[in-house]
Design a protein around this motif. Structure first.
Motif, PDB file in Angstrom:
ATOM      1  N   ASN A   1       0.838  -1.195   0.000  1.00 21.69           N
ATOM      2  CA  ASN A   1       0.000   0.000   0.000  1.00 21.69           C
ATOM      3  C   ASN A   1       0.874   1.245   0.000  1.00 21.69           C
ATOM      4  O   ASN A   1       1.762   1.379   0.847  1.00 21.69           O
ATOM      5  CB  ASN A   1      -0.911  -0.014   1.234  1.00 21.69           C
ATOM      6  CG  ASN A   1      -1.913   1.126   1.209  1.00 21.69           C
ATOM      7  OD1 ASN A   1      -1.555   2.253   1.487  1.00 21.69           O
ATOM      8  ND2 ASN A   1      -3.147   0.812   0.867  1.00 21.69           N
ATOM      9  N   PRO A   2       0.667   2.183  -0.935  1.00 24.82           N
ATOM     10  CA  PRO A   2       1.542   3.355  -1.027  1.00 24.82           C
ATOM     11  C   PRO A   2       1.501   4.244   0.209  1.00 24.82           C
ATOM     12  O   PRO A   2       2.526   4.822   0.592  1.00 24.82           O
ATOM     13  CB  PRO A   2       1.018   4.098  -2.269  1.00 24.82           C
ATOM     14  CG  PRO A   2      -0.364   3.581  -2.477  1.00 24.82           C
ATOM     15  CD  PRO A   2      -0.351   2.165  -2.010  1.00 24.82           C
ATOM     16  N   ILE A   3       0.332   4.376   0.851  1.00 24.58           N
ATOM     17  CA  ILE A   3       0.230   5.196   2.054  1.00 24.58           C
ATOM     18  C   ILE A   3       1.069   4.589   3.177  1.00 24.58           C
ATOM     19  O   ILE A   3       1.837   5.277   3.858  1.00 24.58           O
ATOM     20  CB  ILE A   3      -1.239   5.306   2.509  1.00 24.58           C
ATOM     21  CG1 ILE A   3      -2.084   6.012   1.443  1.00 24.58           C
ATOM     22  CG2 ILE A   3      -1.332   6.049   3.838  1.00 24.58           C
ATOM     23  CD1 ILE A   3      -1.760   7.461   1.249  1.00 24.58           C
ATOM     24  N   ALA A   4       0.924   3.286   3.363  1.00 27.54           N
ATOM     25  CA  ALA A   4       1.692   2.605   4.405  1.00 27.54           C
ATOM     26  C   ALA A   4       3.182   2.647   4.103  1.00 27.54           C
ATOM     27  O   ALA A   4       4.011   2.856   4.999  1.00 27.54           O
ATOM     28  CB  ALA A   4       1.216   1.159   4.537  1.00 27.54           C
ATOM     29  N   LEU A   5       3.545   2.459   2.832  1.00 23.98           N
ATOM     30  CA  LEU A   5       4.951   2.475   2.450  1.00 23.98           C
ATOM     31  C   LEU A   5       5.593   3.838   2.717  1.00 23.98           C
ATOM     32  O   LEU A   5       6.715   3.919   3.218  1.00 23.98           O
ATOM     33  CB  LEU A   5       5.099   2.116   0.968  1.00 23.98           C
ATOM     34  CG  LEU A   5       4.949   0.634   0.609  1.00 23.98           C
ATOM     35  CD1 LEU A   5       4.964   0.448  -0.905  1.00 23.98           C
ATOM     36  CD2 LEU A   5       6.054  -0.181   1.250  1.00 23.98           C
ATOM     37  N   GLY A   6       4.882   4.899   2.371  1.00 23.37           N
ATOM     38  CA  GLY A   6       5.404   6.236   2.621  1.00 23.37           C
ATOM     39  C   GLY A   6       5.625   6.493   4.101  1.00 23.37           C
ATOM     40  O   GLY A   6       6.649   7.053   4.507  1.00 23.37           O
TER      41      GLY A   6
END
Length: 306
Positions: A163-168
């Motif tokens: 997930n991009p939000i979690a990765l960021g």
């Protein structure tokens, strides 16, 4: 009081720009979807990374963070309990729980912290808690409750890492914990991209208001009312009780945690709802109504505790 009004004025103007864009059709029929995907997959992860990469992680151990965490869990848990009894579904209940306890600590919390509390860093505990823990957990639940439930168990367990939000968020925390300094050649373009997040979310929200029915109507009326009541009244009340009765906070510290808890539901929750195609009307109406209701609540809190 000036900080409260200033923060809301900034948000209102950007949402109004989005509304006009949607009304005139300048971005075409897919304008809201494009802005939502831009924010979710690119701009928001960049913003989370740059915010957390330079954050002081020692705030994680502060009393303010404990108050924030406990008050968030209390109101979100209350919504989940009602959602389970009423059979509102996992995805819809998750969005409602977020609207009940996930505060607008970024684009509204920062200006209010500056003008009302006198220090922008005072929103750091709630910002870190939401970005590092609440957001990854919530988007993972949304992933697993939708199309992400298919596939082997190991793949489902790795959902947060896709997930991009979690990765960021996780990447930013890793950089902050390591003490490394990201070169300007890398950080500057990421910062520039992250600066698109807030206006993209707000304008997408404004476009979504075009042609929409009035809030607090239809099948989402009860979930919206519950989420707004928990957000605008329940969370600051729980935060005040915990801060003053359990942790013994007084004066400016008590004001800090109650003001941040009284902030309305964050606009990026609408991005999550739109991205996963669940609870969009619930998120839109809860954000809109809680933002309006939070104005007198924040003014009252600042007057009583300030």
């Amino acid at each position: 009081m000036q900080g409260v009004l200033t923060g809301f004025a900034v948000i209102a103007v950007v949402i109004a720009v989005g509304y006009v864009l949607g009304l005139r059709g300048h971005l075409g029929p897919q304008g809201r979807e494009v802005l939502t995907k831009l924010a979710f997959h690119v701009a928001s992860p960049a913003l989370l990374f740059t915010t957390l990469a330079t954050a002081d992680l020692s705030v994680v151990f502060s009393a303010r963070l404990l108050v924030t965490a406990l008050s968030t869990v209390a109101v979100a848990g209350a919504f989940v309990a009602v959602g389970v009894v009423r059979g509102w579904g996992v995805g819809r209940t998750t969005i409602g729980a977020l609207c009940s306890g996930y505060v607008n600590s970024g684009n509204l919390g920062i200006p209010i912290a500056v003008y009302v509390l006198g220090d922008a860093s005072l929103v750091a505990p709630v910002l870190l808690f939401q970005l590092v823990l609440v957001t990854p957990v919530a988007v993972t639940i949304l992933d697993l409750s939708g199309g992400g439930t298919k596939g082997p168990l190991w793949r489902r367990l790795l959902t947060p890492l896709r997930n991009p939000i979690a990765l960021g968020s996780l990447a930013g925390v890793a950089v902050a914990a390591s003490g490394l300094r990201v070169p300007d050649a890398v950080m500057d373009p990421v910062t520039l991209i992250g600066n698109m997040s807030v206006p993209a979310v707000l304008m997408a929200f404004g476009i979504g208001l075009c042609g929409s029915t009035m809030p607090l109507r239809g099948v989402e009326r009860r979930p919206v009312l519950l989420a707004v009541a928990l957000k605008a009244v329940g969370q600051p009340a729980v935060a005040w009780a915990l801060a003053s009765g359990v942790f013994g906070l007084r004066g400016p510290q008590l004001l800090d945690v109650v003001v941040t808890s009284a902030l309305p539901a964050a606009q990026n929750l609408y991005t999550y709802a739109s991205t996963y195609g669940v609870g969009e009307r619930l998120a839109r109406d809860a954000i809109l109504v809680s933002t309006v209701v939070s104005v007198p609540v924040l003014v009252g809190v600042a007057a009583v505790l300030g």
